[in-house]
Design an enzyme around this catalytic site. Structure first.
Site, PDB file in Angstrom:
ATOM      1  N   LYS A  78     -28.857  52.225  77.725  1.00 13.57           N
ATOM      2  CA  LYS A  78     -27.765  51.868  78.632  1.00 13.57           C
ATOM      3  C   LYS A  78     -27.509  50.362  78.619  1.00 13.57           C
ATOM      4  O   LYS A  78     -28.446  49.561  78.700  1.00 13.57           O
ATOM      5  CB  LYS A  78     -28.103  52.336  80.049  1.00 13.57           C
ATOM      6  CG  LYS A  78     -27.021  52.044  81.093  1.00 13.57           C
ATOM      7  CD  LYS A  78     -27.489  52.524  82.458  1.00 13.57           C
ATOM      8  CE  LYS A  78     -26.524  52.174  83.566  1.00 13.57           C
ATOM      9  NZ  LYS A  78     -27.030  52.591  84.899  1.00 13.57           N
ATOM     10  N   SER A 154     -24.078  54.944  87.724  1.00 17.42           N
ATOM     11  CA  SER A 154     -23.594  54.061  86.685  1.00 17.42           C
ATOM     12  C   SER A 154     -24.063  54.433  85.266  1.00 17.42           C
ATOM     13  O   SER A 154     -23.595  53.820  84.298  1.00 17.42           O
ATOM     14  CB  SER A 154     -24.033  52.618  86.983  1.00 17.42           C
ATOM     15  OG  SER A 154     -25.439  52.485  86.959  1.00 17.42           O
ATOM     16  N   SER A 178     -27.879  55.958  90.229  1.00 20.71           N
ATOM     17  CA  SER A 178     -27.185  55.810  88.952  1.00 20.71           C
ATOM     18  C   SER A 178     -27.694  56.689  87.829  1.00 20.71           C
ATOM     19  O   SER A 178     -27.065  56.761  86.778  1.00 20.71           O
ATOM     20  CB  SER A 178     -27.234  54.344  88.508  1.00 20.71           C
ATOM     21  OG  SER A 178     -26.434  53.553  89.349  1.00 20.71           O
TER      22      SER A 178
END
Length: 484
Positions: A78, A154, A178
């Site tokens: 990520k 996220s 997230s």
């Protein structure tokens, strides 16, 4: 190649790695198959920040990728406070320009040592402060179940790629939901470990006062457990340390847990919860009862508005500090035009809180953690919806204006997910389990929170639920499978 593609269609990372160790397939074959899969769906999903195929091909040829629990398995990291040597680390923002760290973060390094082949980076909203993966820099990441909807945030890029069957798992991190929010949106498994169980260095000491942690989004529960076995444990100088399990986490999946005391909490805070979200939690409760667990309807010891007010004191001060450090590193202050409206509101409203105010907020969330620990003496697990409504449409959560108050911003985002951030503040492990799909075909996860340091119990429950109601056969319309 078709045989390798069929393996990706059918098997998780644990099974793929076993084939590599046994010499049945080679890391190079898995990587090339994953590249084909990614290119098949990426035009529709927009889940990738940067392709790192050449470096991945070099890594796949190394002897280290032929051993380890995830030998030869391709995955992505990520793009959010997760250094990957030589890769762009934008944190979803224009402010970082073309910054490329020359080192790996400790968690990234552990993924490499486990045998993973890191083939790219996945999308995140700016600084991870949105429950939808949309940014001015990279655009919106779409939900493979319905492209008009967000993949969540996220870690939305990671969730979309796993759900679309590009890779069996993808790295992510979680400071307020997230990992679990996008897992819920995309119908996959998202697990947040206890505070201090996973390494955060060397860049981050205690992200958001210890509320943030890394881990992954996975298709199978056993991959999540095996990833913990490969990556858990404090790094050098870590400010927090959660207890490691006495036995490997993957062994916790071999037997059903003893009957559990489960607190079903349907509502937290003042905002409405959709009928679909309530049904997702109630459906999970009925499934748990059918498996022999005892479910009691309860309320949590928290006033959500007060909780979120304290949390945003921490987020605001942390964001201000981060941008100040970034400005010092590049030799020029970050100006407001370089960040999004959501970040500007946070900076204006909470970016200048005093040191005393920040310290008070940290003490508040620690006191909340103690209240939750006392509450958990009566229960093994807390069950809630993961989200208060269906996955948002693209643009719905991104529509933030500069003139908003912090209260309006908080309501905009946390009325969508009022549950998940509680586990970050208390430090407890939590997970979103994909057990329910709406009549319209969108997934909604059930959210389970366990006692601090009791990952093994949560994972055992997740494996039991997975056996009772398998989800790996549910493939979204946008997918990378060889027969689609």
């Amino acid at each position: 190649m078709q045989d390798i593609q069929a393996l990706f269609d059918q098997e998780d990372a644990t099974a793929l790695a076993a084939r590599v160790r046994q010499g049945e397939v080679h890391p190079e074959e898995l990587l090339e198959a994953a590249i084909v899969r990614l290119e098949k769906v990426e035009p529709q999903l927009n889940a990738v920040v940067e392709r790192l195929y050449d470096k991945a091909r070099q890594a796949a040829q190394q002897p280290t990728t032929r051993q380890g629990p995830f030998a030869g398995v391709p995955t992505l990291v990520k793009d959010l406070f997760s250094p990957l040597a030589g890769a762009l680390m934008s944190n979803g923002s224009r402010a970082l320009g073309g910054a490329r760290p020359d080192f790996d973060g400790e968690l990234t390094a552990r993924l490499r040592r486990s045998g993973c082949v890191l083939m790219g980076t996945s999308t995140s909203p700016e600084f991870g402060t949105s429950y939808s993966t949309e940014s001015d820099r990279f655009g919106a990441t779409h939900n493979p179940w319905n492209l008009a909807h967000s993949a969540g945030g996220s870690s939305g890029g990671a969730a979309a790629l796993v759900a679309a069957r590009v890779v069996p798992f993808a790295h992510g991190n979680d400071g307020g939901g997230s990992l679990r929010v996008p897992a819920s949106c995309c119908g996959v498994f998202g697990f947040k470990p206890s505070r201090g169980l996973l390494p955060s260095g060397p860049v981050v000491g205690e992200g958001w006062a210890g509320m943030g942690t890394g881990h992954a989004i996975t298709l199978s529960v056993r991959d999540s457990a095996a990833l913990l076995d490969a990556t858990a444990g404090i790094d050098l100088g870590a400010p927090y340390a959660a207890p490691l399990a006495s036995k490997p986490y993957r062994l916790a999946l071999q037997a059903d847990p003893s009957p559990l005391r489960i607190a079903l909490v349907e509502r937290v805070g003042p905002w409405d919860v959709s009928s679909e979200s309530l049904e997702a939690a109630r459906d999970a409760a009925r499934l748990c009862e059918s498996l022999g667990h005892h479910v009691v309807v309860e309320s949590l010891p928290v006033v959500l508005e007060e909780f979120l007010d304290q949390v945003f004191n921490i987020i605001g001060a942390s964001t201000r500090n981060y941008l100040d450090v970034l400005g010092q590193m590049r030799g020029a202050p970050v100006n407001e035009a370089e960040v999004e409206a959501r970040t500007r509101v946070i900076l204006r409203e909470r970016g200048q809180v005093s040191g005393a105010c920040y310290a008070a907020a940290v003490e508040w969330i620690h006191a909340f953690g103690r209240r939750m620990a006392a509450f958990m003496q009566d229960y093994d697990v807390v069950l809630t919806p993961t989200l208060a409504r269906l996955p948002p449409r693209i643009g719905e959560l991104q529509a933030v204006r500069d003139d908003w108050s912090i209260e309006r911003l908080i309501e905009h985002f946390h009325s969508y997910s009022p549950y998940t951030a509680l586990a970050n503040a208390s430090g407890q492990p939590a997970m979103s389990v994909p057990l329910y799909w709406s009549p319209g075909g969108l997934p909604l996860g059930a959210h389970f929170m366990g006692r601090f340091g009791e990952e093994s119990l949560l994972l055992a429950l997740a494996a039991q639920l997975e056996r009772a109601r398998p989800w790996q056969g549910r493939v979204p319309p946008v997918n990378a499978c060889s027969l689609s």
